[in-house]
Design an enzyme around this catalytic site. Structure first.
Site: not given
Length: 257
Positions: A124, A196, A203
């Site tokens: 996250c 999230c 990412c």
């Protein structure tokens, strides 16, 4: 004809055909036995079993933390012919004999060998709340099959309210720490689960063999800012905590969906 086509499509993969041979000849079998026989991780075998279930060729039963599968051939002549094929010439193949020789290796039987756990990273934004809850739940509920980690795109520190509501549910995450991906130990992850939307967009790049999955949960601190009382604020954390728990309970089977 459509039913037969679906059956043959499902069995068109060599791994699924080997699984069908095992189940047709052995009867109900734990996924860990099948994984040991085929020398593959449990989660990969579970994905193949999901395809066979969708085609109506296997049924499943949960026992504790393990899934047990049985061969369920179609009714009528198609099913009879299929069973004869799977328990006859295919069962006599060299590959099938080798699979049967490894069937005694199991991680759910006392004294059995343990197959490698699924290595899963929850990611996250700040590794403060949602990913920490997910790691805690995975360690508590799936520790026998999942090696869980969590990290953030940034490091925001462990959220004390997340710690408090997890402790209410019987899981102590106070010993976990907030960290970025760069601070993780050198682990070859099987899956990265972003929890999230921001983490999904930001990412980091992982090796091509690492599969990624997105499962977004509301941000408890953001929800809590609008709460009318301290208790109402904690309820925001509790709701997301429970939603994450329900998601973790579906692992690792849901990773292939």
């Amino acid at each position: 004809m459509e039913k037969a086509a679906a059956v043959f499509r499902a069995l068109g993969d060599p791994t699924r055909l080997r699984i069908a041979v095992i189940l047709a000849g052995r009867g109900e079998t734990c996924v860990c036995h099948i994984a040991a026989a085929l020398e593959a991780p449990d989660f990969k075998i579970s994905r193949h079993l999901s395809v066979l279930r969708a085609a109506g060729l296997v049924s499943a039963r949960r026992e504790g933390t393990w899934m047990h599968y049985s061969f369920t051939p179609p009714a009528g002549a198609l099913g009879e012919d299929l069973r004869r094929l799977l328990t006859g010439s295919l069962a006599d193949s060299e590959a099938a004999r080798a699979d049967r020789g490894r069937l005694t290796v199991s991680c759910c039987s006392p004294g059995g060998a343990t197959s490698r756990k699924l290595r899963l990273l929850f990611l996250c934004t700040g590794n403060s709340c949602r990913s920490q809850m997910a790691e805690g739940w995975a360690r508590a509920l799936k520790g026998d099959s999942i090696e869980a980690y969590s990290a953030g795109v940034e490091r925001h520190g462990l959220n004390p309210d997340a710690v408090a509501v997890m402790r209410e549910a019987g899981v102590d995450i106070a010993g976990q720490r907030s960290k970025t991906v760069d601070e993780l130990p050198p682990v070859d992850f099987d899956y990265v689960v972003t929890v999230c939307d921001n983490a999904r967009e930001s990412c980091p790049v992982f090796p091509a063999r690492v599969r990624t999955l997105h499962r977004s949960f509301d941000d408890p601190p953001r929800l809590a800012r609008e709460a009318a009382s301290r208790e109402a604020a904690l309820d925001c954390y509790r709701r997301v905590r429970d939603e994450i728990r329900e998601f973790v309970l579906t692992l690792p089977e849901s990773l292939g969906n």
